[in-house]
Design a protein around this motif. Structure first.
Motif, mmCIF file in Angstrom:
data_model
loop_
_atom_site.group_PDB
_atom_site.id
_atom_site.type_symbol
_atom_site.label_atom_id
_atom_site.label_comp_id
_atom_site.label_asym_id
_atom_site.label_seq_id
_atom_site.Cartn_x
_atom_site.Cartn_y
_atom_site.Cartn_z
ATOM 1 N N PHE A 3 31.877 47.648 49.060
ATOM 2 C CA PHE A 3 31.637 47.532 50.492
ATOM 3 C C PHE A 3 30.795 46.291 50.776
ATOM 4 N N GLY A 4 31.186 45.562 51.814
ATOM 5 C CA GLY A 4 30.395 44.447 52.292
ATOM 6 C C GLY A 4 30.592 43.146 51.570
ATOM 7 N N LYS A 5 31.278 43.167 50.426
ATOM 8 C CA LYS A 5 31.436 41.943 49.648
ATOM 9 C C LYS A 5 32.709 41.190 49.995
ATOM 10 N N GLY A 6 33.393 41.614 51.037
ATOM 11 C CA GLY A 6 34.528 40.826 51.492
ATOM 12 C C GLY A 6 35.840 41.567 51.474
ATOM 13 N N ILE A 7 36.874 40.868 51.913
ATOM 14 C CA ILE A 7 38.223 41.396 51.972
ATOM 15 C C ILE A 7 38.836 41.343 50.569
ATOM 16 N N VAL A 8 39.617 42.355 50.248
ATOM 17 C CA VAL A 8 40.162 42.528 48.903
ATOM 18 C C VAL A 8 41.542 41.877 48.814
ATOM 19 N N VAL A 9 41.754 41.073 47.765
ATOM 20 C CA VAL A 9 43.064 40.501 47.458
ATOM 21 C C VAL A 9 43.677 41.352 46.345
ATOM 22 N N LYS A 10 44.901 41.836 46.580
ATOM 23 C CA LYS A 10 45.537 42.775 45.655
ATOM 24 C C LYS A 10 46.557 42.059 44.774
ATOM 25 N N PHE A 11 46.456 42.278 43.479
ATOM 26 C CA PHE A 11 47.355 41.677 42.501
ATOM 27 C C PHE A 11 48.059 42.770 41.707
ATOM 28 N N ASN A 12 49.322 42.529 41.360
ATOM 29 C CA ASN A 12 50.041 43.422 40.459
ATOM 30 C C ASN A 12 51.179 42.656 39.796
ATOM 31 N N ALA A 13 51.142 42.572 38.469
ATOM 32 C CA ALA A 13 52.154 41.807 37.735
ATOM 33 C C ALA A 13 53.544 42.404 37.881
ATOM 34 N N ASN A 14 53.613 43.704 38.190
ATOM 35 C CA ASN A 14 54.895 44.389 38.352
ATOM 36 C C ASN A 14 55.411 44.357 39.787
ATOM 37 N N GLN A 15 54.788 43.523 40.620
ATOM 38 C CA GLN A 15 55.252 43.249 41.982
ATOM 39 C C GLN A 15 55.134 44.438 42.938
ATOM 40 N N LYS A 16 54.194 45.332 42.672
ATOM 41 C CA LYS A 16 53.858 46.346 43.675
ATOM 42 C C LYS A 16 53.127 45.698 44.844
ATOM 43 N N TYR A 17 52.478 44.570 44.578
ATOM 44 C CA TYR A 17 51.918 43.713 45.608
ATOM 45 C C TYR A 17 52.605 42.353 45.509
ATOM 46 N N ALA A 18 52.705 41.652 46.632
ATOM 47 C CA ALA A 18 53.486 40.409 46.685
ATOM 48 C C ALA A 18 52.647 39.159 46.446
ATOM 49 N N THR A 19 51.390 39.315 46.103
ATOM 50 C CA THR A 19 50.483 38.196 45.901
ATOM 51 C C THR A 19 50.930 37.302 44.741
ATOM 52 N N THR A 20 50.862 35.985 44.963
ATOM 53 C CA THR A 20 51.118 35.001 43.908
ATOM 54 C C THR A 20 49.954 34.012 43.859
ATOM 55 N N ALA A 21 49.954 33.148 42.844
ATOM 56 C CA ALA A 21 48.910 32.126 42.754
ATOM 57 C C ALA A 21 48.956 31.191 43.955
ATOM 58 N N VAL A 22 50.162 30.876 44.415
ATOM 59 C CA VAL A 22 50.302 29.978 45.576
ATOM 60 C C VAL A 22 49.756 30.646 46.831
ATOM 61 N N SER A 23 50.183 31.888 47.085
ATOM 62 C CA SER A 23 49.741 32.559 48.318
ATOM 63 C C SER A 23 48.237 32.831 48.294
ATOM 64 N N THR A 24 47.697 33.144 47.103
ATOM 65 C CA THR A 24 46.259 33.363 47.006
ATOM 66 C C THR A 24 45.481 32.077 47.271
ATOM 67 N N SER A 25 45.973 30.957 46.775
ATOM 68 C CA SER A 25 45.293 29.681 46.995
ATOM 69 C C SER A 25 45.221 29.345 48.473
ATOM 70 N N ILE A 26 46.301 29.620 49.182
ATOM 71 C CA ILE A 26 46.313 29.383 50.634
ATOM 72 C C ILE A 26 45.305 30.294 51.322
ATOM 73 N N LEU A 27 45.286 31.574 50.930
ATOM 74 C CA LEU A 27 44.341 32.514 51.528
ATOM 75 C C LEU A 27 42.897 32.093 51.265
ATOM 76 N N ARG A 28 42.613 31.612 50.068
ATOM 77 C CA ARG A 28 41.238 31.219 49.748
ATOM 78 C C ARG A 28 40.796 30.043 50.617
ATOM 79 N N GLU A 29 41.702 29.140 50.946
ATOM 80 C CA GLU A 29 41.374 28.052 51.866
ATOM 81 C C GLU A 29 41.029 28.603 53.250
ATOM 82 N N VAL A 30 41.825 29.580 53.703
ATOM 83 C CA VAL A 30 41.548 30.211 54.997
ATOM 84 C C VAL A 30 40.182 30.881 54.972
ATOM 85 N N ALA A 31 39.920 31.651 53.915
ATOM 86 C CA ALA A 31 38.668 32.404 53.820
ATOM 87 C C ALA A 31 37.452 31.483 53.797
#
Length: 477
Positions: free
Chosen positions: A369-397
């Motif tokens: 709690f309080g330490k920020g918004i959570v980025v979800k990763f899953n190698a089996n594609q249960k989540y759609a996060t990739t290195a590219v999409s995470t890098s873009i999000l980190r710039e936004v954050a």
């Protein structure tokens, strides 16, 4: 565990955080069903200058204008058109969902059990069903009403406790603390009243064959009477309904230091509300909309909790249909050209580390709690996060001054999923799965963090404003 207020973004003082959280709490307390969620969104959007469109009409979309449309009165898509938008430009999207696990009234719900008038219910989604026992419950949803030669959709919420699923006394089931696993068909049947009191007050079931066309006869007469009184209609005008059971205890800000949200339906009304506010705040006044080449869009879907496979869920053609309509006006491949320029934030609540079950989290991925918004990763594609999409999000954050934290499930634990992989696969769009941390997910009352509301809105607002320029800096197709 670090204090949420101390870990909140530098831009957010305690009073700002609490003020923002109170507005969210007010929203939750007006939204007992997906239908109420959409009606509240409609009210908020209209007040913010968004024009309502009908899906069946032709649309005339103009830059620097704001619009929304609904489907099934349980899903909504709202968008603000950038001042420099042209067909073929990108879409800046946040997706979330309006539904939560709950009990829903069956099509035939009239049940008499041992002298009690009960209501037959279905278990919707993957709820923690034992939390529904011994709660003061009511019903909310929509009723289809015959009004002369018209069929109308009416919202209903009976604002008092009328139902209860009582526990059995420990004296009659000594092992209830060791092995409580209720049968969902026979043990989760809410009590409405006693049959004797209902008969005494004139609430009797119709005789067989009395009026086989009257849909009200399928349900307890007392429930039908309550609904008809609430709506001001006659029982023969009640055509059908979709009713959710809901706890009558309101959402509140809690904890000794006012740092927690104690609330029903945090999953996923927190993401829905914050996406809505982020869009509105990013598009108001003399802001950046006039110079935006993209369309800023939120899509809040029903039926995520049961797989999204409905006409108004994320698995439908709804999103593609709307994006194609917004791409009309240029050449034949405008839609296809827009997709690689677009981005989706799939926003759904995340699992905070539990103080009493911390071993259930992967050792190096324990969101707090309080330490920020959570980025979800899953190698089996249960989540759609990739290195590219995470890098873009980190710039936004970074631009939003909102901290991020990472989450991945243990290898020996199953992983849930979201609308992210569904939409990413259907559209071919870069996607990242994120969410605010919470405890008690899928309980009748969940626990979240007040700082998450402020952080989420700040992240989404900045994302809508900054994504086009960040996209131009990414050298990856």
């Amino acid at each position: 565990m670090a204090a949420p207020m101390a870990q909140a973004t530098a831009a957010g003082t305690k009073e700002v955080i609490l003020s923002t959280a109170r507005k969210f709490v007010d929203f939750v307390n007006k939204c007992q069903s997906p239908f109420h969620v959409i009606e509240e969104c409609r009210t908020i959007l209209k007040a913010a200058g968004f024009s309502e469109l009908r899906e069946a009409d032709q649309w005339k979309i103009e830059p620097n204008n704001k619009y929304f449309m609904t489907r099934n009165q349980s899903s909504v898509v709202a968008f603000a058109v950038g001042g420099k938008y042209e067909p073929g430009n990108g879409f800046t999207i946040v997706g979330a969902h309006t539904d939560s696990p709950c009990l829903k009234v069956k099509p035939k719900s009239n049940k008499l059990k041992s002298g009690y008038q009960c209501v037959g219910v279905e278990c919707y989604g993957g709820g923690i069903w034992h939390t529904w026992f011994d709660r003061d419950l009511t019903v909310a949803g929509r009723v289809m009403v015959k009004n002369a030669d018209k069929i109308e959709h009416r919202l209903v919420h009976i604002d008092r406790p009328i139902l209860r699923v009582p526990n059995i006394a420990i004296h009659l089931m000594r092992d209830t603390n060791d092995n409580f696993g209720p049968n969902k068909e026979t043990n989760i049947v809410p009590v409405l009243c006693t049959a004797a009191q209902a008969q005494l007050e004139g609430h009797t079931s119709p005789k067989k064959g009395e009026d086989p066309t009257c849909q009200a006869d399928k349900h307890p007469p007392v429930l039908v009477s309550l609904l008809c009184t609430e709506l001001g209609i006659q029982r023969q005008d009640l055509l059908d309904f979709e009713l959710c059971l809901a706890d009558t205890q309101p959402a509140v800000i809690g904890g000794a230091l006012n740092e927690f949200l104690f609330s029903p339906r945090l999953d996923n009304l927190l993401s829905s509300y914050c996406a809505l506010q982020g869009l509105i705040e990013s598009s108001g006044g003399e802001g950046s909309l006039t110079s935006d080449p993209n369309i800023r869009l939120i899509a809040l879907y029903d039926n995520e909790e049961v797989g999204s496979q409905s006409a108004h869920g994320a698995g439908s053609m709804l999103t593609e249909h709307i994006l194609r309509r917004l791409s009309v006006g240029g050449h034949a491949t405008c839609f296809e050209e827009a997709i690689p320029k677009s981005f989706l934030l799939s926003a759904d609540q995340a699992h905070a580390v539990h103080p009493n079950y911390s071993e259930k989290h992967e050792e190096d991925h324990k969101p707090m709690f309080g330490k920020g918004i959570v980025v979800k990763f899953n190698a089996n594609q249960k989540y759609a996060t990739t290195a590219v999409s995470t890098s873009i999000l980190r710039e936004v954050a970074t631009k939003a001054d909102v901290p991020l934290q990472d989450f991945v499930v243990r290898n020996d634990s199953p992983c849930g999923s979201t609308i992210g992989p569904i939409l990413s696969a259907k559209l071919g769009m870069k996607t990242v799965d994120i969410g605010a941390p919470q405890l008690s997910m899928h309980s009748i009352r969940e626990m979240g963090c007040t700082a998450s509301v402020h952080q989420s809105i700040a992240l989404y607002r900045t994302y809508f404003q900054e994504y086009p320029s960040i996209y131009n800096s990414v050298n990856v197709d």
